[in-house]
Design an enzyme around this catalytic site. Structure first.
Site, PDB file in Angstrom:
ATOM      1  N   SER A  49      -9.931  -2.501  -5.284  1.00 40.89           N
ATOM      2  CA  SER A  49      -8.809  -2.576  -4.340  1.00 40.89           C
ATOM      3  C   SER A  49      -8.772  -3.829  -3.483  1.00 40.89           C
ATOM      4  O   SER A  49      -7.797  -4.048  -2.760  1.00 40.89           O
ATOM      5  CB  SER A  49      -8.808  -1.343  -3.433  1.00 40.89           C
ATOM      6  OG  SER A  49      -8.349  -0.213  -4.148  1.00 40.89           O
ATOM      7  N   LYS A  85      -5.632  -5.910  -3.502  1.00 41.73           N
ATOM      8  CA  LYS A  85      -4.492  -5.718  -2.609  1.00 41.73           C
ATOM      9  C   LYS A  85      -4.320  -6.884  -1.635  1.00 41.73           C
ATOM     10  O   LYS A  85      -3.217  -7.110  -1.123  1.00 41.73           O
ATOM     11  CB  LYS A  85      -4.645  -4.408  -1.823  1.00 41.73           C
ATOM     12  CG  LYS A  85      -4.538  -3.149  -2.675  1.00 41.73           C
ATOM     13  CD  LYS A  85      -4.696  -1.891  -1.825  1.00 41.73           C
ATOM     14  CE  LYS A  85      -4.504  -0.617  -2.639  1.00 41.73           C
ATOM     15  NZ  LYS A  85      -5.602  -0.336  -3.572  1.00 41.73           N
ATOM     16  N   SER A 101      -6.013   1.465   2.035  1.00 44.22           N
ATOM     17  CA  SER A 101      -6.002   1.141   0.605  1.00 44.22           C
ATOM     18  C   SER A 101      -4.996   1.999  -0.160  1.00 44.22           C
ATOM     19  O   SER A 101      -5.333   2.660  -1.149  1.00 44.22           O
ATOM     20  CB  SER A 101      -7.404   1.300   0.010  1.00 44.22           C
ATOM     21  OG  SER A 101      -7.538   0.520  -1.153  1.00 44.22           O
TER      22      SER A 101
END
Length: 462
Positions: A107, A110, A293
């Site tokens: 993640s 991102k 997240s």
């Protein structure tokens, strides 16, 4: 004797002075003199001087750094370990273990999606959901614009996405416009058409594990959905469905009242707009996706960014769309491999060195990157770094000093961001723990990050 010596010296001086005067006479004066008076002599050879290269100044001695993190860096829980740490004030790489090798980020990706969205869309951009007139009597078309936060909860009742637009407000606008038009006033709305054509291609990235849908971490990615297609709109983690567009259509039909049917289709070109609602600005959406997240917002941002960058509207367009947005920051994007916007795919690849460079710009809030900085979780204080299993125990000494994005997929844990070290040095860092990792990799990453915090600018690369 003294008088004689003085006389000789005086004569020599006068003779030398006279020769010097002749030697400095102009060319014109020499031409006027009689030929017999011109004295010729053999010129004295010019001595050959050997020119030797001057060695460049020796570089000054590098600072000897003595603070080692060898212990926490050798923790077996890190498995296939990569990391880089940079002094964000000087740009000097203090620590490197495979920093130039592109690997899956989980993640942490991102961060790249958010930076690209802020570049292409800008912090004030808002996604819209519209309703237009259909081609049949009593028909309206609900047109998705990529806003995954649109909510079916009543206005004033916040979903998991604070500040999201609501379907009941959109329905109110549509009924008001319908009744204000003499051609439709007093007639019922009998049909709702759902148009999700703003996105194209697969709704599910092929490399994703399908369990992420049922476990509640990722929906199918469509341009029209409500509440990220959660069964429970109030919970961040909630199972998702098999038909997000249909769920949105039926929720809108309920908000309109009167029991209209719901079918899929596309809006007619140039149709009159009956109502429109807008998402929160991208600056807010970036912070909402980073702090906990959120995969769904990240995928929505990635797809709209690719569309607005002119790259396309499917998963296959994200490589070009995201790297196009990132190019504005002046960093080399040639090693980046972008399969999705959330980092769930193991096919994403980013070198730790790219992250340490990008985070220098984030720390300085260059360009439009301030929402990204503001959205980062903070160790022991906010978001995914405030959970009970992060920066706990001895690692809590770095509470409040680490602003970073967490990452987790089945075969990798990651952390990347900014450390305000104990000696006051700002550091940017990226840590990857890849391979056959378990949940305890998070604690190993936190322990190493806290060790970086201890060392600051005295961090040794040994």
């Amino acid at each position: 004797m003294l008088i004689a010596s003085a006389a000789v010296a005086y004569a020599l001086v006068l003779g030398g002075a006279g020769w010097a005067g002749a030697a400095t006479a102009s060319t014109a004066e020499l031409k006027r003199a009689p030929a017999a008076s011109v004295v010729t002599s053999t010129p004295t050879p010019t001595p050959t001087v050997e020119v030797r290269a001057v060695p460049a100044a020796a570089p000054g001695p590098s600072r000897l750094r003595t603070c080692s993190v060898a212990g926490p860096a050798s923790d077996g829980r890190l498995q296939q370990f990569q990391a880089q740490v940079v002094n964000a004030s000087t740009g000097e790489v203090l620590y490197d273990r495979g920093g130039g090798t592109a690997s899956r980020t989980a993640s942490v990706l991102k961060v790249l999606t958010s930076a690209a969205a802020l570049s292409v869309l800008g912090p004030d951009y808002r996604m819209s959901t519209r309703v237009v007139r259909g081609t049949e009597p009593g028909q309206v078309v609900l047109v998705g614009g990529g806003d995954v936060t649109l909510s079916r909860t009543p206005s004033g009742d916040e979903s998991t996405y604070s500040g999201a637009p609501h379907l009941d407000e959109l329905a109110r606008q549509v009924r008001a416009a319908w009744d204000a038009d003499p051609a439709t006033a007093g007639t019922p709305i009998t049909s709702v058409v759902t148009d999700a054509s703003y996105f194209s291609g697969d709704a599910w990235e092929p490399s994703w594990n399908r369990k992420e849908l049922y476990d509640g971490y990722m929906p199918q990615i469509t341009a029209l959905m409500v509440d990220g297609d959660r069964e429970n709109p109030y919970r961040s983690t909630s199972p998702r469905g098999e038909d997000p567009v249909g769920r949105a259509g039926w929720a809108f039909a309920d908000a309109l009242g009167g029991g209209p049917s719901v079918v899929s289709g596309t809006a007619p070109a140039g149709a009159a707009v009956l109502g429109q609602v807008y998402s929160q600005p991208v600056s807010t959406l970036v912070q909402q996706t980073l702090i906990v997240s959120d995969n769904t917002i990240a995928e929505g941002l990635a797809r709209v960014t690719a569309i607005e960058a002119g790259a396309g509207s499917s998963f296959s367009s994200l490589q070009q769309g995201i790297t196009s947005g990132l190019s504005a920051y002046g960093l080399d994007t040639s090693q980046l491999r972008i399969a999705d916007g959330s980092g769930l795919s193991g096919n994403n690849a980013v070198p730790p060195s790219y992250l340490t460079s990008l985070f220098v710009k984030v720390m300085n809030k260059e360009a439009n990157l301030w929402p990204l900085y503001d959205g980062l979780p903070i160790s022991g204080q906010t978001g995914s770094l405030s959970y009970s299993d992060r920066f706990s125990g001895d690692s809590s000494r770095a509470d409040g000093a680490v602003h970073a994005k967490t990452g987790w997929i089945d075969d990798g844990y990651t952390l990347s961001g900014i450390i305000y070290a104990a000696d006051g040095t700002p550091l940017t860092f990226a840590i990857y723990a890849l391979g056959d990792v378990s949940d305890s990799a998070k604690q190993a990453i936190d322990a190493l990050t806290a060790a970086f915090w201890d060392c600051g600018n005295n961090l040794s690369n040994l």
